[in-house]
Structures are given as structure tokens and as C-alpha cells.
Design an enzyme around this catalytic site. Structure first.
Site, short mmCIF file in Angstrom:
data_model
loop_
_atom_site.label_atom_id
_atom_site.label_comp_id
_atom_site.label_asym_id
_atom_site.label_seq_id
_atom_site.Cartn_x
_atom_site.Cartn_y
_atom_site.Cartn_z
NE ARG A 24 -11.37 -9.20 -5.23
CZ ARG A 24 -11.39 -10.36 -6.10
NH1 ARG A 24 -10.89 -9.46 -6.60
NH2 ARG A 24 -11.17 -11.07 -5.66
CE LYS A 38 -5.88 -3.82 -5.50
NZ LYS A 38 -5.85 -4.28 -6.01
CD GLU A 95 -8.16 -9.68 -19.84
OE1 GLU A 95 -7.53 -10.88 -18.32
OE2 GLU A 95 -6.47 -9.63 -19.66
CB ALA A 145 -5.73 4.88 -9.01
CE1 TYR A 187 1.88 11.99 29.58
CE2 TYR A 187 0.35 10.21 30.85
CZ TYR A 187 0.49 11.34 29.74
OH TYR A 187 -0.56 12.16 29.34
#
Length: 451
Positions: A18, A25, A158, A13, A373
Site C-alpha cells: 500500500r 513497510k 472488527e 513482516a 577529489y
């Protein structure tokens, strides 16, 4: 493993913020396939029973892509972006259908392999309730650290929350996490948002499971294959890894690449053994090459098939719909589009063949153009077998040349030509003796007057 049901949930999602892009993304491409497409291909190869993909609002193109690449997959919308666990729970309806193995992974990790997926599932099959794929990081800065004690994964810490000692850990979280299907939904529901951002983080799941006395483990993967993409630079890095893999696969399969680092493949390129590819060749999507073919330098192929023993290039362009039969020759600065070139036929120099069929063993001279064409629609040119089209000829479609036709050089051909006929479509040559001297004198005088 094949007896265990498998539900992967792909988190896709994310926006392209960035990436400086309006496009989601995961819709940016590697090897001419959107990033998430690589993940879906891996999951199909890993025998996923059903796939759930979490998308954001207004991502219709992504949902359509999922429908094409994984027809049985379901899409689930995450309206508010409140963290990775919140994203996983957007697929609650899929989680409520029993599965032995539940795997949560990101749609922006295109290099992950079926083998990596199997490592996680093997741990679940062996009795783990939660299994995290980790990797030894050359530079762990910014990654969540996997805190292990006595073989058990206690937590994922983290970077911003880690102590000085914990930051010394180099075994890091890849973002790929497997769950025993019996506890997956309960663990995800137990994740809270008591943090600075007020979001629900999937990385809290191992610690919650560990506190509950569940079996939580980590398994090692390869850093290269778990790298994610957030920026254009990371997109380029992953493209380089993908191309390296494709080149190695081609070499292993008996293809000669004279300068491997200069050849670029698509995700679906098919090349049989005993093909030679010279430097600076680009394969776009939808290319198949049979054995014995030589692709000469600086050629670009897309949506094309090349039959056995043919030669393409140098500096040739095969566009979608180009179909070269066995032993055909396409030479320098030749463009083929939506055209079939028969066995042994030659288009060797400076020509455009579009919306056409060229019969076997025909020869198309330098500078020949099929005028397909008219500004409104495309029209077809049919050239019969064994025909010879002289240099600098213009074939105005719709047009049919029979078999064995000879077109005189410099002709403009606008009407059908019957078998074994000679056609001359050019103005008659006129010679005016002495006029060259008169012209030179006139031009010299005009130039002198002007200056």
C-alpha cells in the site's frame, strides 16, 4: 515493575504494497530513522529484557537494522502471512522462554511511548491475564471495537463483523496487547482460522481468554501515539506528529526556535540550551549543537558537530564529518564536508571546504575552494592557524599551508607553503594601452557582417 521480566514481540513482516514500494513497510523512515527503529527505541527505553522481531522472507536489511538498534534482539521469519496471531507464533522459540510480561505490538506504530507500554504492563502486574491498549477514536470507522462489560473486556469486534449497536462504540483497539507470560503461548495456540480469509487473528485472544474465565482488561491510551502506517499519507501524518514532539522538546530544553513549524529534526538531533535556530533549518542525522550557537535561516546540517558560540548560515550546508570548534563562523552559501574548522576561524562566503582542517583564527575568503577529489580519490588540505586565504583562491589537495600564511586573492596553490609566507599563484597582470578600442571596433564589424 523492574522485577518483572519483559518480552515484547514486534510484528514487522508486512510488505510495502500500500506504500507502493519495494521496500518493507517498516523500513520507511520518520525523522531519518526507519519506522521499526522508533518502536525498538521505545522498547529499549521501556526496559525490555529481550526483544523478538517477526520479519518476512528476504528482509535482510531489516534484520541488520534490528541487530544494530537492539543487539540482543532475535529475528523470526514468518514465511506465510496468515494473520497477526500466526505472525506472533513465528516467535514461538522466544515465547517458550519464560517471561512475566509478553507484549505484542506492530512495527508500524512509531509514535508509541514507553508510558503507553507501562500502562499495559501495569495491568499485567496487577493480575490481568490479557491487557489491551485502547483509545477513544475521533472517527472509529474501520477500527476493531473494544466491547467492555462491568470493567471486563469481553471481545474485540472488527468493523465488518460488528452489529449496528457495536459500531456505536468509540473505544477502539490499538493493536497493542499484553499477556501474562504463563498463558500467552497457550492462548495464541488456541486461536483458530474459522473466518472468511482463513487466517489467525490476534484479536480473537481476549474473547478466548474471557471464555476461559481469565482476567481480560482494556486500558486507555492516546489516539495520536497508537496510529499505524499503511500508506504514504499516513507516513506523512506520523512524520508531522514526530516533528511536533521534537520541536516541543527543544523548546522545553531551552532552545529558541524562531519559527518552530519550519524547523525539521532528526531522531538523534542533540541541541544544548541557549541555541537559536532561525526559520527553515533542517537537521539531518548525527547532528550535535553546543550552547550559544546560532543556526541562521535556510541551513542544512547532517553528521556535523558545532561548538559553543559558533554561527552557521544563512544558507549554509554542513555535511557529514563537519566539525566546528568554539566560536567559528560559517556564512552564507558555504559547504563544509569532512573538515574541521578551528576555534574562531571564519569561512563566511561562497566557499567549499572539503577533506580539510582549518586552523584556529584563520580566515577563508569568499569563493575559496579546496580541490579534494581528482576523479579517483579524496585528498586533504591542511591550513595552519592564523592564516588568511584571499578571495577566489583554489587550494589543490594534497596541500599543506603553514601557520600565518597569506594567500593572495585569485591564487591557485598546488605546493606546500611554509609558515608566515605570502603565496601568489596567479598570472601576472598585463596592460596594453589602446587595445580596448581596437577590440570594440573588431567585434562591431564582425557582428555587422554576420547580420
Amino acid at each position: 515493575m523492574s522485577q518483572r521480566s519483559f518480552l515484547p514481540i514486534v510484528l514487522a513482516a508486512g510488505l510495502g504494497t500500500r506504500m507502493r514500494s519495494e521496500m518493507p513497510k517498516v523500513m520507511h523512515a520518520i525523522g531519518n530513522l526507519p519506522i521499526v527503529g522508533h518502536v525498538l527505541k521505545t522498547l529499549n527505553a521501556a526496559d525490555a529484557d529481550r526483544i523478538a522481531v517477526v520479519v518476512g522472507p528476504d528482509m535482510q536489511a531489516l534484520e541488520e537494522l534490528v541487530g544494530r538498534l537492539a543487539p540482543g534482539a532475535s529475528c523470526h521469519q514468518q514465511t506465510d502471512r496468515l494473520g497477526t496471531a500466526h505472525a506472533a507464533l513465528a516467535a514461538r522459540s522466544a515465547l517458550e522462554v519464560p517471561a512475566d510480561d509478553v507484549l505484542i505490538l506492530f512495527g508500524d506504530t512509531p509514535l508509541v511511548t514507553p508510558a503507553a507500554i507501562s500502562k499495559v504492563r501495569d495491568q499485567l502486574a496487577a493480575g490481568a491475564d490479557v491487557a489491551v491498549l485502547g483509545f477513544e477514536a475521533a472517527n472509529p470507522f474501520g477500527y476493531g471495537r473494544l466491547l467492555i462489560e462491568n470493567g471486563k473486556l469481553l471481545a474485540i469486534r472488527e468493523e465488518k463483523d460488528a452489529s449496528e449497536e457495536e459500531r456505536k462504540v468509540t473505544f477502539c483497539n490499538s493493536g497493542i496487547m499484553g499477556f501474562n507470560g504463563k498463558v500467552a503461548l497457550d492462548l495464541l495456540d488456541a486461536i483458530g482460522s474459522d473466518n472468511a480469509k482463513g487466517e489467525f487473528y490476534l484479536t480473537d485472544a481476549p474473547e478466548i481468554a474471557s471464555r476461559r474465565g481469565l482476567k481480560v482488561v482494556a486500558v486507555a491510551g492516546d489516539e495520536e501515539e497508537v496510529q499505524g502506517i499503511n500508506t504514504r499519507a499516513q507516513l506523512a501524518t506520523c512524520e508531522a506528529v514526530f516533528q511536533k514532539r521534537m520541536r516541543q522538546m527543544a523548546l522545553d530544553n531551552g532552545v529558541s526556535l524562531q519559527a518552530p513549524d519550519t524547523v525539521y529534526f532528526s531522531h538523534d538531533t542533540e541541541i544544548e540550551p541557549d541555541v537559536t535556530v532561525e526559520p527553515n533549518v533542517v537537521f539531518g542525522p548525527g547532528v550535535s549543537i553546543e550552547s550559544g550557537v546560532t543556526i541562521r535561516a535556510f541551513s542544512h546540517l547532517e553528521g556535523a558537530s558545532v561548538g559553543k558560540g559558533s554561527t552557521v548560515g544563512p544558507y549554509a550546508r554542513l555535511r557529514p564529518g563537519a566539525n566546528l570548534a568554539e566560536g567559528s563562523h560559517i556564512g552564507n552559501f558555504v559547504e563544509i564536508k569532512n573538515a574541521s574548522v578551528g576555534a574562531g576561524a571564519k569561512v563566511n562566503h561562497l566557499s567549499y571546504i572539503g577533506d580539510a582542517t582549518v586552523g584556529e583564527k584563520s580566515n577563508i575568503g569568499a569563493g575559496t575552494i579546496t580541490c579534494n577529489y581528482d576523479g579517483f580519490g579524496k585528498h586533504k588540505t591542511e591550513i595552519g592557524a592564523g592564516s588568511f586565504v584571499g578571495s577566489n583562491s583554489t587550494l589543490v589537495a594534497p596541500l599543506t599551508l603553514g601557520e600565518g600564511v597569506y594567500v593572495a586573492a585569485g591564487s591557485v596553490v598546488t605546493e606546500a607553503v611554509s609558515d608566515n609566507s605570502l603565496v601568489i599563484g596567479r598570472g601576472r597582470q598585463v596592460e596594453k594601452s589602446g587595445r580596448a578600442e581596437e577590440l570594440r571596433a573588431r567585434f562591431k564589424a564582425a557582428k555587422a557582417e554576420k547580420s
